[in-house]
Scaffold this active site. Structure first.
Site, PDB file in Angstrom:
ATOM      1  N   HIS A  25       0.841  -1.207   0.000  1.00 35.37           N
ATOM      2  CA  HIS A  25       0.000   0.000   0.000  1.00 35.37           C
ATOM      3  C   HIS A  25       0.872   1.251   0.000  1.00 35.37           C
ATOM      4  O   HIS A  25       0.713   2.138  -0.853  1.00 35.37           O
ATOM      5  CB  HIS A  25      -0.915  -0.014   1.226  1.00 35.37           C
ATOM      6  CG  HIS A  25      -1.833   1.154   1.310  1.00 35.37           C
ATOM      7  ND1 HIS A  25      -3.157   1.092   0.929  1.00 35.37           N
ATOM      8  CD2 HIS A  25      -1.636   2.441   1.719  1.00 35.37           C
ATOM      9  CE1 HIS A  25      -3.725   2.263   1.101  1.00 35.37           C
ATOM     10  NE2 HIS A  25      -2.816   3.115   1.591  1.00 35.37           N
ATOM     11  N   GLU A  26       1.784   1.339   0.963  1.00 35.11           N
ATOM     12  CA  GLU A  26       2.606   2.539   1.079  1.00 35.11           C
ATOM     13  C   GLU A  26       3.631   2.649  -0.050  1.00 35.11           C
ATOM     14  O   GLU A  26       3.867   3.740  -0.577  1.00 35.11           O
ATOM     15  CB  GLU A  26       3.316   2.567   2.439  1.00 35.11           C
ATOM     16  CG  GLU A  26       2.379   2.703   3.619  1.00 35.11           C
ATOM     17  CD  GLU A  26       1.522   3.955   3.538  1.00 35.11           C
ATOM     18  OE1 GLU A  26       1.967   4.971   2.964  1.00 35.11           O
ATOM     19  OE2 GLU A  26       0.388   3.931   4.062  1.00 35.11           O
ATOM     20  N   HIS A  29       2.001   4.088  -3.102  1.00 36.99           N
ATOM     21  CA  HIS A  29       1.904   5.547  -3.034  1.00 36.99           C
ATOM     22  C   HIS A  29       3.227   6.175  -3.482  1.00 36.99           C
ATOM     23  O   HIS A  29       3.251   7.115  -4.284  1.00 36.99           O
ATOM     24  CB  HIS A  29       1.617   6.003  -1.597  1.00 36.99           C
ATOM     25  CG  HIS A  29       0.212   5.806  -1.153  1.00 36.99           C
ATOM     26  ND1 HIS A  29      -0.873   6.086  -1.952  1.00 36.99           N
ATOM     27  CD2 HIS A  29      -0.297   5.369   0.043  1.00 36.99           C
ATOM     28  CE1 HIS A  29      -1.990   5.824  -1.278  1.00 36.99           C
ATOM     29  NE2 HIS A  29      -1.665   5.391  -0.075  1.00 36.99           N
TER      30      HIS A  29
END
Length: 212
Positions: A25-26, A29
């Site tokens: 997820h991170e 980003h």
């Protein structure tokens, strides 16, 4: 009574899918921001799949307590590097939940493959391997769906708010994203059980769609 052995067993099943979920997820980003011209995450060493770079103690504790929701340290993003900051921030925000949805689909494929196997002809060793594997894969579906839809809530600073801000007039988007009590609202919603009532039906729908 608190069952330590059962808790350790549950955490061992949740650990791998949770670490993979928050890491991807991170990192997603960061990679999205990097592709759009922002080197901040790369310079901070966050363009990595090493979960230790992304773990947040409170977010990890939240997972242990809720068995579903947790979070990582946010990847630093500097919109001043973007050609179109409002649009590009929306794309960066979308990258995280999209990564979780992709992981949920991948884990669901593993679950389906195992469920389709004829276990009658398998050795005891293989059965001992498959049992925790299917539990981990099943947890991977649930955790990634939970993180995906939790982060899509339109409450600043969650990803959903940044996605909505991408469609608003610039002044309205700035005022919307300036709201500083979003995290408190999320905690209150969780404590009151409202958060679960909001996202659990969505998770259940997509779980049934992916696995069954």
């Amino acid at each position: 009574m608190f069952d330590i052995a059962n808790t350790i067993k549950e955490i061992s099943i949740l650990a791998l899918p949770f670490l993979l979920a928050i890491t991807c997820h991170e990192a997603s980003h960061g990679f999205a921001a990097y592709l759009l011209g922002d080197p901040t995450a790369k310079q901070a060493g966050r363009l990595t799949l090493n979960p230790l770079k992304h773990l947040d103690p409170m977010g990890t504790l939240a997972l242990i307590l809720t068995r579903m929701i947790g979070w990582a340290k946010p990847v630093p993003v500097n919109p001043s590097y973007f050609k179109n900051p409002q649009r590009d921030m929306m794309l960066v925000a979308l990258a995280g939940p999209a990564a979780n949805m992709a992981l949920a689909i991948m884990f669901s494929i593993v679950v389906k493959i195992i469920f389709s196997m004829d276990i009658n002809g398998l050795s005891p060793l293989m059965l001992r391997i498959l049992e925790p594997t299917v539990k981990i894969a099943n947890a991977g579906v649930v955790i990634n769906l939970a993180l995906c839809f939790f982060n899509l809530l339109p409450i600043p600073p969650l990803d959903g708010s940044k996605i909505i801000a991408g469609f608003l007039p610039r002044r309205a988007a700035y005022q919307y994203m300036s709201f500083r009590y979003g995290f408190i609202i999320v905690i209150l919603l969780a404590m009151l059980g409202i958060l679960g009532k909001i996202i659990s039906p969505v998770i259940g729908f997509f779980y049934n769609f992916l696995v069954h």
